[in-house]
Write a protein that holds these residues in place. Structure first.
Motif, PDB file in Angstrom:
ATOM      1  N   TYR A 266      -9.195  -5.790   5.508  1.00 54.27           N
ATOM      2  CA  TYR A 266      -8.458  -5.696   4.266  1.00 54.27           C
ATOM      3  C   TYR A 266      -7.396  -6.771   4.075  1.00 54.27           C
ATOM      4  O   TYR A 266      -6.781  -6.849   3.028  1.00 54.27           O
TER       5      TYR A 266
ATOM      6  N   GLU B 211      -4.181  -8.248   3.427  1.00 57.24           N
ATOM      7  CA  GLU B 211      -2.951  -7.599   2.992  1.00 57.24           C
ATOM      8  C   GLU B 211      -3.156  -6.111   2.723  1.00 57.24           C
ATOM      9  O   GLU B 211      -2.205  -5.354   2.590  1.00 57.24           O
ATOM     10  N   ASN B 212      -4.389  -5.679   2.591  1.00 53.69           N
ATOM     11  CA  ASN B 212      -4.693  -4.276   2.310  1.00 53.69           C
ATOM     12  C   ASN B 212      -4.579  -3.390   3.547  1.00 53.69           C
ATOM     13  O   ASN B 212      -4.677  -2.174   3.451  1.00 53.69           O
TER      14      ASN B 212
ATOM     15  N   LEU C 212      -2.140  -0.679   3.161  1.00 50.79           N
ATOM     16  CA  LEU C 212      -2.013  -0.177   1.797  1.00 50.79           C
ATOM     17  C   LEU C 212      -2.056   1.345   1.760  1.00 50.79           C
ATOM     18  O   LEU C 212      -2.974   1.965   2.279  1.00 50.79           O
TER      19      LEU C 212
ATOM     20  N   ARG D  73      -5.739  -2.308  -7.411  1.00 54.46           N
ATOM     21  CA  ARG D  73      -5.773  -2.308  -5.945  1.00 54.46           C
ATOM     22  C   ARG D  73      -4.994  -1.124  -5.394  1.00 54.46           C
ATOM     23  O   ARG D  73      -5.454  -0.424  -4.491  1.00 54.46           O
TER      24      ARG D  73
ATOM     25  N   LYS E 144      -6.497 -14.027  -5.189  1.00 57.26           N
ATOM     26  CA  LYS E 144      -5.778 -12.762  -5.063  1.00 57.26           C
ATOM     27  C   LYS E 144      -6.655 -11.702  -4.389  1.00 57.26           C
ATOM     28  O   LYS E 144      -6.230 -11.048  -3.433  1.00 57.26           O
TER      29      LYS E 144
ATOM     30  N   TRP F 286      -6.572  -9.829  -0.354  1.00 57.40           N
ATOM     31  CA  TRP F 286      -6.572  -8.386  -0.081  1.00 57.40           C
ATOM     32  C   TRP F 286      -7.794  -7.950   0.724  1.00 57.40           C
ATOM     33  O   TRP F 286      -7.892  -6.789   1.127  1.00 57.40           O
TER      34      TRP F 286
END
Length: 411
Positions: free
Chosen positions: A26, A28-29, A32, A92, A210, A214
């Motif tokens: 992921y 940066e995910n 999350l 997201r 972007k 993610w």
């Protein structure tokens, strides 16, 4: 009190844990915390009593994770200006595993995210920009003498730099407007302008960067041009190739990309010239909009499968019908697609407003069985568990994320 604090801390840590069980990184995910907000709970509460409602109520406390069953349609345009960074970020957060960019081209042949090539007059502030409004294909004309207000502004009217200078707004217009301000004030009654302060527009490259950061998946749609092609020597084939090249340049695995088009020739082009991407190409099937077209589309499924098309994507009304008992069941089209061994992706949830009067375009074949907002989940359940759709586009991804997590879909 200590026990309560400790329990809360444990729950918070669990929700923040990386979602490694979903089969891909992921980025940066990884930490999350997916949030679905209160709308899914409103819809579940609004449902008729029965096993489905009980099942969905039992999933109320999550935890919720991103799901590839959930495709963000234009971002999160139920409340955010479509195809903006802000809408993408909201989608997201709401758990969409696949994010969309409808791809159009500018005057200088750069690719940008816009639902239609010629919608800038309804989705941006271009008419308020005196330096750019004059470049529109059809400048603003106010309503007068029984004639409605009109304008037509296209991405191909301006350069990429000029496009990036615009602000995104909620899609809508007022045909009775006698001024630009009145014309632009046309947000549908079931949406909001709360977040429409100045949406940040995206190029196709912005979108890729972007979504890639993610670690999520992409579904770019090659929009049907509204100008004559070739456009200044820019051919349809080059347009289709440019879309794919943007992912190849970044060495993005084709398994993460789901290109779409309403034009079958685009699908066939990708199948022949870019088979690694073409095998996941989505044929958006608008032929079903008329009874004759629906019949012809259903009959054509075997031949499309024989040519290598693997994924069909009509509007979801075409996938269901009512049987003699008034129960919602899979349609002939849906059965034909599955019989041909093809997958189904469909669109678009949360575009209909209130359903207490039987729904609209998206519910036209089952309108007699629809009488409240909660029936959205009744229809989605038939699509997911009887039709067997692979994924659903949604204007508010959280609604579908809630359902997908409850039934373990899209891992």
């Amino acid at each position: 009190m200590r026990s309560f604090v400790a329990s809360t801390l444990l729950v918070s840590l669990a929700l923040a844990a990386p979602y490694k069980d979903y089969g891909y990184s992921y980025g940066e995910n990884s930490r999350l915390n997916v949030q679905v907000g209160d709308r899914p709970y409103y819809l579940v509460d609004n449902m008729d009593e029965g096993p489905l409602k009980q099942k969905l109520q039992g999933c109320s406390e999550g935890p919720f994770k991103p799901s590839n069953f959930v495709i963000s349609h234009r971002g999160a345009p139920l409340q955010y200006p479509e195809h903006t960074i802000e809408g993408l970020v909201a989608a997201r957060r709401q758990g969409a595993g696949i994010l969309e960019c409808d791809v159009a081209f500018t005057k200088d042949k750069k690719l940008v995210c816009r639902h239609a090539q010629c919608d800038l007059h309804t989705t941006t502030d271009i008419l308020n920009r005196t330096d750019l409004a004059s470049k529109c294909t059809t400048p603003f004309t106010p309503a007068a003498n029984g004639k409605v207000a009109s304008a037509k502004c296209c991405t191909s009217d301006i350069t990429e730099m000029e496009f990036k200078s615009l602000c995104g707004k909620m899609d809508g217009f007022n045909t009775n407007g006698t001024t630009v301000e009145e014309y632009m004030d046309g947000t549908p009654y079931f949406r909001t302008n709360l977040y429409a302060t100045c949406g940040t527009l995206m190029t196709h490259n912005d979108y890729i960067n972007k979504v890639n950061s993610w670690g999520l998946q992409f579904t770019p749609e090659l929009k049907t041009p509204e100008v004559k092609m070739p456009f200044n020597n820019y051919t349809q084939e080059q347009y289709a190739q440019d879309l794919i090249d943007a992912y190849k340049t970044r060495k993005i695995d084709p398994s993460r990309v789901w290109p779409q088009s309403f034009l079958p020739d685009d699908i066939f082009y990708w199948l022949k010239q870019e088979p690694a991407f073409g095998k996941q190409a989505i044929y958006l099937d608008q032929r079903v909009d008329t009874p004759e077209g629906y019949e012809n589309a259903t009959a054509s499924i075997p031949s499309l499968a024989a040519r290598g098309v693997r994924i069909m994507a009509p509007a979801f009304f075409a996938l269901t019908k009512l049987n003699a008992n008034g129960t919602i069941v899979p349609s002939e089209y849906a059965i034909a697609v599955k019989k041909a061994g093809m997958d189904i992706i469909t669109w678009s949830f949360e575009r209909s407003g209130w359903l207490n009067k039987g729904g609209d375009y998206y519910y036209q074949y089952v309108a007699k069985a629809i009488d409240n907002d909660g029936d959205m989940y009744t229809v989605l359940d038939v699509l997911a568990r009887q039709v067997g759709i692979k994924a659903m586009f949604s204007d508010w991804p959280a609604t579908v994320t809630y359902y997908a997590n409850c039934f373990g879909l899209g891992k």
